[in-house]
Design an enzyme around this catalytic site. Structure first.
Site, PDB file in Angstrom:
ATOM      1  N   GLY A   1     -80.268  74.934  12.451  1.00  0.00           N
ATOM      2  CA  GLY A   1     -81.453  74.654  13.252  1.00  0.00           C
ATOM      3  C   GLY A   1     -81.555  73.176  13.555  1.00  0.00           C
TER       4      GLY A   1
ATOM      5  CD  GLN B   1     -83.728  67.791  12.730  1.00  0.00           C
ATOM      6  OE1 GLN B   1     -83.817  68.930  13.155  1.00  0.00           O
ATOM      7  NE2 GLN B   1     -82.983  67.475  11.674  1.00  0.00           N
TER       8      GLN B   1
ATOM      9  CB  CYS C   1     -83.043  68.352   6.657  1.00  0.00           C
ATOM     10  SG  CYS C   1     -83.680  67.698   8.205  1.00  0.00           S
ATOM     11  CG  LEU C   2     -78.273  69.308  10.752  1.00  0.00           C
ATOM     12  CD1 LEU C   2     -78.024  69.695  12.199  1.00  0.00           C
ATOM     13  CD2 LEU C   2     -76.967  69.310   9.969  1.00  0.00           C
TER      14      LEU C   2
ATOM     15  CG  HIS D   1     -86.226  72.911   7.910  1.00  0.00           C
ATOM     16  ND1 HIS D   1     -85.848  72.397   6.688  1.00  0.00           N
ATOM     17  CD2 HIS D   1     -85.794  72.022   8.851  1.00  0.00           C
ATOM     18  CE1 HIS D   1     -85.228  71.230   6.891  1.00  0.00           C
ATOM     19  NE2 HIS D   1     -85.178  70.986   8.182  1.00  0.00           N
ATOM     20  CD  GLU D   2     -84.839  73.153  12.320  1.00  0.00           C
ATOM     21  OE1 GLU D   2     -85.151  72.045  12.797  1.00  0.00           O
ATOM     22  OE2 GLU D   2     -83.987  73.278  11.428  1.00  0.00           O
TER      23      GLU D   2
ATOM     24  CG  HIS E   1     -87.797  68.738  11.702  1.00  0.00           C
ATOM     25  ND1 HIS E   1     -87.661  67.544  11.046  1.00  0.00           N
ATOM     26  CD2 HIS E   1     -86.780  69.525  11.256  1.00  0.00           C
ATOM     27  CE1 HIS E   1     -86.604  67.607  10.235  1.00  0.00           C
ATOM     28  NE2 HIS E   1     -86.058  68.798  10.338  1.00  0.00           N
TER      29      HIS E   1
HETATM   30 NI    NI Z   1     -84.416  69.484   9.334  1.00  0.00          NI
END
Ligand code: NI
Length: 147
Positions: free
Chosen positions: A45, A50, A87-88, A129-130, A133
């Site tokens: 995701g 991000q 998380c990226l 999670h997304e 953000h």
């Molecule tokens: Ni993330």
């Protein structure tokens, strides 16, 4: 085009992202680039903040094909699930986080149509999670309250 993924200390990750009132060519390009960036990073995701864009857009693929949601919202949640999450924007870190086990989310798809996505397990976790953000929340924020 692969985009730069912003790290946890970038201010854009802490902003409340703006709703998208009209899906434009720019958004379609952004979606394509976000998916490319997510797949390249082996993520499931990615949220627009991000990649430095403070707008309410997320992409997810937990292995069943891409899900694209503009202005996503969790409208129902049930149960609890504790699992490892990463998380990226925070590479190399993973932690056990408790989330709702099953969620229903609404949003607008790439064609501008309202859609509902229901998921459990990894999909439910990715949706939560997304969408977090978009409100400037990172998964590590939960560590304090869950300890
Ligand atoms: Ni993330």
């Amino acid at each position: 085009m692969k985009l730069k993924i912003y790290g946890e200390n970038e201010p854009v990750l802490r902003l409340k992202a703006k709703p998208i009132s009209k899906i434009t060519k720019r958004h379609r390009v952004l979606v394509k680039d976000m998916l490319e960036t997510m797949y390249h990073a082996n993520g499931v995701g990615l949220a627009a903040p991000q990649v430095g864009v403070s707008e309410r857009l997320i992409v997810i693929d937990v292995g069943d094909g891409p899900i694209v949601l503009f202005n996503p919202q969790i409208v129902a949640a049930e149960g609890q699930d504790r699992d490892v999450e990463g998380c990226l924007s925070i590479p190399g870190r993973s932690e056990y986080i408790t989330r709702a086990a099953k969620v229903k989310a609404t949003g607008i798809n790439l064609d501008g149509k309202p859609v509902t996505v229901e998921g459990e397990g990894l999909l439910a976790r990715a949706l939560q999670h997304e969408i977090d953000h978009l409100d400037g929340i990172l998964f590590i924020d939960y560590l304090k309250e869950q300890k």
